[in-house]
Design a protein around this motif. Structure first.
Motif, short mmCIF file in Angstrom:
data_model
loop_
_atom_site.label_atom_id
_atom_site.label_comp_id
_atom_site.label_asym_id
_atom_site.label_seq_id
_atom_site.Cartn_x
_atom_site.Cartn_y
_atom_site.Cartn_z
N TYR A 1 33.87 -6.40 10.64
CA TYR A 1 32.52 -6.88 10.95
C TYR A 1 32.02 -7.88 9.59
CZ TYR A 1 32.01 -3.58 14.80
OH TYR A 1 32.19 -2.95 16.03
N TYR B 1 38.59 12.50 17.04
CA TYR B 1 38.08 12.25 15.59
C TYR B 1 38.31 13.56 14.89
CZ TYR B 1 35.16 12.10 11.58
OH TYR B 1 34.56 12.36 10.24
N SER C 1 42.16 1.96 23.49
CA SER C 1 42.53 0.87 22.49
C SER C 1 43.67 1.27 21.69
CB SER C 1 41.25 1.30 21.30
OG SER C 1 40.00 0.74 21.92
N GLY D 1 36.33 -3.00 21.15
CA GLY D 1 36.13 -1.56 20.78
C GLY D 1 34.93 -1.21 21.41
N GLN D 2 34.89 0.16 21.95
CA GLN D 2 33.69 0.72 22.63
C GLN D 2 34.15 2.38 22.88
OE1 GLN D 2 31.78 -1.21 25.89
NE2 GLN D 2 31.36 0.67 26.69
N GLY D 3 34.80 2.97 21.63
CA GLY D 3 34.88 4.42 21.72
C GLY D 3 35.75 4.89 22.89
N SER E 1 26.08 -9.25 14.63
CA SER E 1 27.00 -8.32 15.37
C SER E 1 28.46 -9.03 15.47
CB SER E 1 26.81 -8.02 16.77
OG SER E 1 26.67 -9.39 17.92
N ASP F 1 35.73 3.95 16.85
CA ASP F 1 34.55 3.99 17.67
C ASP F 1 34.45 5.38 18.49
OD1 ASP F 1 33.64 1.54 16.64
OD2 ASP F 1 34.60 0.51 18.48
N SER G 1 40.24 -0.21 16.90
CA SER G 1 39.15 0.03 17.43
C SER G 1 38.88 1.47 17.89
CB SER G 1 39.15 -0.90 18.86
OG SER G 1 38.88 -2.10 18.67
N HIS H 1 37.89 -1.83 9.50
CA HIS H 1 38.69 -0.72 10.29
C HIS H 1 40.31 -1.05 10.39
CE1 HIS H 1 34.59 -0.14 12.29
NE2 HIS H 1 34.51 -0.01 11.19
N THR I 1 33.86 9.15 18.63
CA THR I 1 33.22 9.78 17.57
C THR I 1 33.52 11.17 17.77
OG1 THR I 1 31.43 10.18 19.52
CG2 THR I 1 31.08 8.25 17.62
N ARG J 1 38.31 4.18 8.82
CA ARG J 1 37.65 3.17 8.12
C ARG J 1 37.79 2.96 6.89
NH1 ARG J 1 32.78 2.45 11.75
NH2 ARG J 1 32.66 3.94 13.27
#
Length: 348
Positions: free
Chosen positions: A206, A111, A74, A68-70, A211, A84, A81, A177, A86, A171
């Protein structure tokens, strides 16, 4: 929602631990017969759903579950993911596959305050034009001879694969998530089409150990599909085709975390994949990023027939209030050659 996520996680654990993709027959010791090993290779359809949908994923050994990285892409891998994202993210990918086959994917995610992340996705595989041929029986005085001739110069025929999906992620807690992607899938050969529905369900957890995050994903979960529209043309009874269901358990860890300066960032990720049409597989990948600007990626795919190492790069450019991400991946396929993947992402 918590109960739903816990139920899904439990199902995945039981499936991965108790339902191997290959079975073994153990005969009576007195018969002297060796065990009969077999698996279900080649017994599922809609194989285009397994192709890479993003250069970052492809460059990191095809790891799908924990990257995941925004990124709106995904939606194709682990919909959990998507949390992420925003604000808004768009992604486009083009792949030049073997035999001049072109493969494209596009995704968008946004979002929505108080709701979560909503996404849409699109996959398209174009086989191009192929010569049309026809086998015609040879008759003598109207009686079949058992031989046939191949007629050519009949023009061309084409084929396409398509998948359109809608995703939702949120979330459940700060650590857990959840995401789901529902999609309609179709395959077309000339003027015959077959369609199906499937869902992807994913989680990211998480652990609280720096991390470290672990993930579980079930992809292409759906009923068998009857392909009568194809079989009627060649004289066979309608057949059922399995969805290419697979379950993935993955983990990722930042060996070097982003500090306040963001100078270096190094991530390693691995996943175990349990498909319903072959042996279990393992994907491994790593990514190093300098100043959140330039990334170098590599990976390896274990227990595949021809696939092996992967390489990739990425460039992140911040422009005023939005970002532009460019990615490239090289996918090695042994005797088949190699595949090149190019991606572009846009985020607010």
């Amino acid at each position: 929602m918590k109960r739903l996520t816990f139920l899904f996680a439990s199902i995945l654990v039981v499936t991965l631990g108790a339902a191997p993709a290959h079975a073994q027959f153990t005969p009576d010791p007195g018969t002297g017969l060796p065990p009969n090993d077999f698996n279900r290779a080649g017994q599922a359809g809609f194989q285009f759903l397994k192709l890479p949908t993003n250069a970052r994923q492809a460059g990191m050994g095809g790891v799908i579950s924990s990257l995941g990285q925004g990124d709106a892409a995904s939606s194709f891998t682990n919909p959990a993911s998507l949390v992420d994202v925003t604000r808004l993210n768009l992604g486009l990918t083009a792949v030049r596959w073997f035999a001049n086959i072109n493969y494209y994917s596009a995704a968008a995610a946004r979002y929505v305050e108080g709701v979560g992340i909503i996404g849409v996705s699109f996959l398209f595989l174009d086989y191009g034009d192929m010569p049309r041929t026809e086998n015609r029986p040879i008759l003598v005085d109207g009686i079949p001879t058992g031989r046939s001739e191949v007629l050519t110069d009949l023009g061309t025929v084409t084929a396409q694969d398509l998948a359109v999906g809608i995703s939702y992620a949120r979330r459940v807690t700060e650590q857990l998530h959840f995401g789901i992607n529902a999609k309609y899938i179709s395959e077309t050969l000339d003027d015959a089409t077959v369609g199906a529905w499937a869902v992807d369900i994913g989680t990211v957890f998480y652990t609280g150990i720096r991390s470290l995050r672990v993930t579980m994903v079930g992809r292409n979960i759906g009923p068998d599909t009857q392909i009568a529209s194809f079989d009627e043309r060649i004289g066979y009874e309608p057949a059922d085709v399995r969805m290419p269901v697979n379950f993935s358990f993955g983990a990722a860890y930042d060996l070097v975390e982003r500090g306040e300066s963001g100078l270096h960032h190094w991530t390693v990720a691995a996943e175990f994949v349990h498909p319903n049409d072959g042996a279990e597989k393992v994907n491994f990948g790593t990514e190093y990023t300098f100043r959140n600007l330039f990334s170098v990626r590599g990976g390896y795919r274990f227990n595949y027939d021809e696939e092996g190492f992967t390489l990739g790069t990425g460039l992140n450019v911040g422009l005023s209030s939005y970002t532009l991400n460019l990615g490239y991946a090289f996918w090695e396929f042994g005797l088949l050659g190699s595949v090149h993947v190019v991606s572009m992402g846009f985020g607010l």
